[in-house]
Motif scaffolding. Sequence first.
Motif, mmCIF file in Angstrom:
data_model
loop_
_atom_site.group_PDB
_atom_site.id
_atom_site.type_symbol
_atom_site.label_atom_id
_atom_site.label_comp_id
_atom_site.label_asym_id
_atom_site.label_seq_id
_atom_site.Cartn_x
_atom_site.Cartn_y
_atom_site.Cartn_z
ATOM 1 N N ALA A 124 0.837 -1.204 0.000
ATOM 2 C CA ALA A 124 0.000 0.000 0.000
ATOM 3 C C ALA A 124 0.870 1.252 0.000
ATOM 4 O O ALA A 124 0.604 2.217 -0.723
ATOM 5 N N ALA A 125 1.931 1.243 0.807
ATOM 6 C CA ALA A 125 2.842 2.383 0.862
ATOM 7 C C ALA A 125 3.565 2.565 -0.472
ATOM 8 O O ALA A 125 3.771 3.692 -0.945
ATOM 9 N N ALA A 126 3.938 1.447 -1.109
ATOM 10 C CA ALA A 126 4.613 1.516 -2.404
ATOM 11 C C ALA A 126 3.676 2.096 -3.467
ATOM 12 O O ALA A 126 4.104 2.857 -4.346
ATOM 13 N N TYR A 127 2.397 1.744 -3.393
ATOM 14 C CA TYR A 127 1.410 2.312 -4.315
ATOM 15 C C TYR A 127 1.346 3.828 -4.153
ATOM 16 O O TYR A 127 1.286 4.575 -5.136
ATOM 17 N N CYS A 128 1.361 4.288 -2.910
ATOM 18 C CA CYS A 128 1.331 5.728 -2.642
ATOM 19 C C CYS A 128 2.553 6.420 -3.224
ATOM 20 O O CYS A 128 2.448 7.508 -3.813
ATOM 21 N N ASP A 129 3.730 5.818 -3.053
ATOM 22 C CA ASP A 129 4.969 6.402 -3.596
ATOM 23 C C ASP A 129 4.896 6.499 -5.114
ATOM 24 O O ASP A 129 5.318 7.495 -5.718
ATOM 25 N N TRP A 130 4.356 5.441 -5.747
ATOM 26 C CA TRP A 130 4.209 5.460 -7.205
ATOM 27 C C TRP A 130 3.266 6.566 -7.653
ATOM 28 O O TRP A 130 3.545 7.291 -8.615
ATOM 29 N N LEU A 131 2.138 6.720 -6.948
ATOM 30 C CA LEU A 131 1.163 7.740 -7.325
ATOM 31 C C LEU A 131 1.754 9.140 -7.165
ATOM 32 O O LEU A 131 1.446 10.048 -7.947
ATOM 33 N N THR A 132 2.605 9.327 -6.167
ATOM 34 C CA THR A 132 3.290 10.605 -5.996
ATOM 35 C C THR A 132 4.133 10.911 -7.236
ATOM 36 O O THR A 132 4.133 12.044 -7.740
ATOM 37 N N LEU A 133 4.856 9.919 -7.754
ATOM 38 C CA LEU A 133 5.670 10.104 -8.950
ATOM 39 C C LEU A 133 4.807 10.413 -10.164
ATOM 40 O O LEU A 133 5.158 11.254 -11.002
ATOM 41 N N VAL A 134 3.667 9.737 -10.275
ATOM 42 C CA VAL A 134 2.756 9.973 -11.399
ATOM 43 C C VAL A 134 2.308 11.427 -11.430
ATOM 44 O O VAL A 134 2.306 12.087 -12.484
ATOM 45 N N TYR A 135 1.950 11.968 -10.253
ATOM 46 C CA TYR A 135 1.428 13.334 -10.199
ATOM 47 C C TYR A 135 2.512 14.399 -10.299
ATOM 48 O O TYR A 135 2.207 15.579 -10.390
ATOM 49 N N GLU A 136 3.777 13.977 -10.305
ATOM 50 C CA GLU A 136 4.853 14.930 -10.571
ATOM 51 C C GLU A 136 4.754 15.445 -12.008
ATOM 52 O O GLU A 136 5.228 16.537 -12.331
ATOM 53 N N THR A 137 4.142 14.673 -12.874
ATOM 54 C CA THR A 137 4.072 15.019 -14.298
ATOM 55 C C THR A 137 2.692 15.520 -14.715
ATOM 56 O O THR A 137 2.452 15.744 -15.895
ATOM 57 N N ILE A 138 1.778 15.684 -13.762
ATOM 58 C CA ILE A 138 0.406 16.102 -14.077
ATOM 59 C C ILE A 138 0.138 17.495 -13.509
ATOM 60 O O ILE A 138 0.381 17.754 -12.324
ATOM 61 N N ASP A 139 -0.356 18.372 -14.348
ATOM 62 C CA ASP A 139 -0.694 19.728 -13.913
ATOM 63 C C ASP A 139 -2.100 19.723 -13.315
ATOM 64 O O ASP A 139 -3.080 19.526 -14.025
ATOM 65 N N ILE A 140 -2.194 19.924 -11.999
ATOM 66 C CA ILE A 140 -3.510 19.948 -11.350
ATOM 67 C C ILE A 140 -3.881 21.355 -10.881
ATOM 68 O O ILE A 140 -4.870 21.542 -10.184
ATOM 69 N N GLY A 141 -3.058 22.333 -11.260
ATOM 70 C CA GLY A 141 -3.361 23.711 -10.908
ATOM 71 C C GLY A 141 -2.578 24.251 -9.730
ATOM 72 O O GLY A 141 -2.901 25.317 -9.200
ATOM 73 N N LEU A 142 -1.544 23.548 -9.299
ATOM 74 C CA LEU A 142 -0.743 23.977 -8.158
ATOM 75 C C LEU A 142 0.295 25.015 -8.579
ATOM 76 O O LEU A 142 0.821 24.955 -9.704
ATOM 77 N N PRO A 143 0.638 25.946 -7.675
ATOM 78 C CA PRO A 143 1.776 26.840 -7.932
ATOM 79 C C PRO A 143 3.061 26.019 -8.041
ATOM 80 O O PRO A 143 3.127 24.875 -7.581
ATOM 81 N N ASP A 144 4.088 26.584 -8.633
ATOM 82 C CA ASP A 144 5.329 25.856 -8.879
ATOM 83 C C ASP A 144 6.020 25.396 -7.608
ATOM 84 O O ASP A 144 6.790 24.433 -7.630
ATOM 85 N N ASP A 145 5.787 26.096 -6.482
ATOM 86 C CA ASP A 145 6.489 25.742 -5.250
ATOM 87 C C ASP A 145 5.721 24.728 -4.402
ATOM 88 O O ASP A 145 6.062 24.480 -3.251
ATOM 89 N N MET A 146 4.651 24.136 -4.957
ATOM 90 C CA MET A 146 3.877 23.135 -4.232
ATOM 91 C C MET A 146 3.869 21.812 -4.994
ATOM 92 O O MET A 146 3.990 21.787 -6.217
ATOM 93 N N ARG A 147 3.723 20.720 -4.261
ATOM 94 C CA ARG A 147 3.646 19.406 -4.896
ATOM 95 C C ARG A 147 2.685 18.530 -4.103
ATOM 96 O O ARG A 147 2.379 18.790 -2.939
ATOM 97 N N VAL A 148 2.212 17.491 -4.749
ATOM 98 C CA VAL A 148 1.315 16.536 -4.108
ATOM 99 C C VAL A 148 2.141 15.360 -3.598
ATOM 100 O O VAL A 148 2.994 14.841 -4.297
ATOM 101 N N VAL A 149 1.869 14.950 -2.353
ATOM 102 C CA VAL A 149 2.515 13.770 -1.783
ATOM 103 C C VAL A 149 1.426 12.824 -1.292
ATOM 104 O O VAL A 149 0.591 13.211 -0.479
ATOM 105 N N PHE A 150 1.433 11.598 -1.797
ATOM 106 C CA PHE A 150 0.445 10.605 -1.381
ATOM 107 C C PHE A 150 1.008 9.744 -0.259
ATOM 108 O O PHE A 150 2.186 9.388 -0.277
ATOM 109 N N ARG A 151 0.156 9.399 0.680
ATOM 110 C CA ARG A 151 0.532 8.485 1.758
ATOM 111 C C ARG A 151 -0.736 7.915 2.365
ATOM 112 O O ARG A 151 -1.849 8.333 2.019
#
Length: 266
Positions: A124-151
């Motif tokens: 489950a934790a590994a899935y979260c880490d993978w999803l974090t990497l996926v969203y590094e490449t997706i524009d969801i409307g965040l400012p440049d100094d913010m990122r999404v972290v899944f856990r």
Amino acid sequence: MKANSFFALFLLFVITSAFKEPQKDEVKLKKTFTSKYAYVPNGLVDLDDEKIETGAFYMFRTEVSNLNYAEFLNFLENEELKEKNAVQSDKWTELFESEPYAEHYFTHTAYQNYPVVNVSAEAAAAYCDWLTLVYETIDIGLPDDMRVVFRLPTRSEWVRAANGEASSPYSWGSRYLRSTDGIYLANFNGIGSEHIHRNQETGDFEIIPLTSKTGQGGYIDYVADVTAPVDGYAAHGFGLRQMNGNVAEILADSDQAAGGSWRSPG
């Protein structure tokens, strides 16, 4: 709240860690993101006679589906990692002697929209880490100094998300398992006094579920043999589905899960 030492038939629930302190009104996220993830504002949680403050975060609106998890496994190129994070389908036969579910539940297209089960906390934790990497490449409307972290959520975060502003045993804000029209609000094991009978031949008590699938009929009629689709039942609280029943969610806290499952009595 349910704790267990193994995670057979427990589901992971994913939250996006709230950047620093995400303010819903300050950051306008794209609908492609908010349609999948529900905003949970910061607040206080009553837990074990203690008030705990949780920060704001986003949580996946549904349980993670077999299709969601299959996308993760397909991404892994290393066979050792695939094996380490694989679904442990043999648990179906170990716990329920169910060969058909062991063979088809995770792989058959008919179950793509059903919650993934039989995954370890590490997977489950590994899935979260993978999803974090996926969203590094997706524009969801965040400012440049913010990122999404899944856990995985902590116990207090899960309770905050499930109860919302209400204080009740169930995520829909009441003490009852059915709506005012008599409709069940979760997928659970409906065991009550009306289900318990004495076997006239052996003298033993037996549990007989009163469902249409057993031919007993009546007003009790569940929509699932075991699990139900991830988008089944109504959304409650902050727009989250099935925080009670269906499958239990793995927590970040060691050896804990929450929410109960289709095997849990109401």
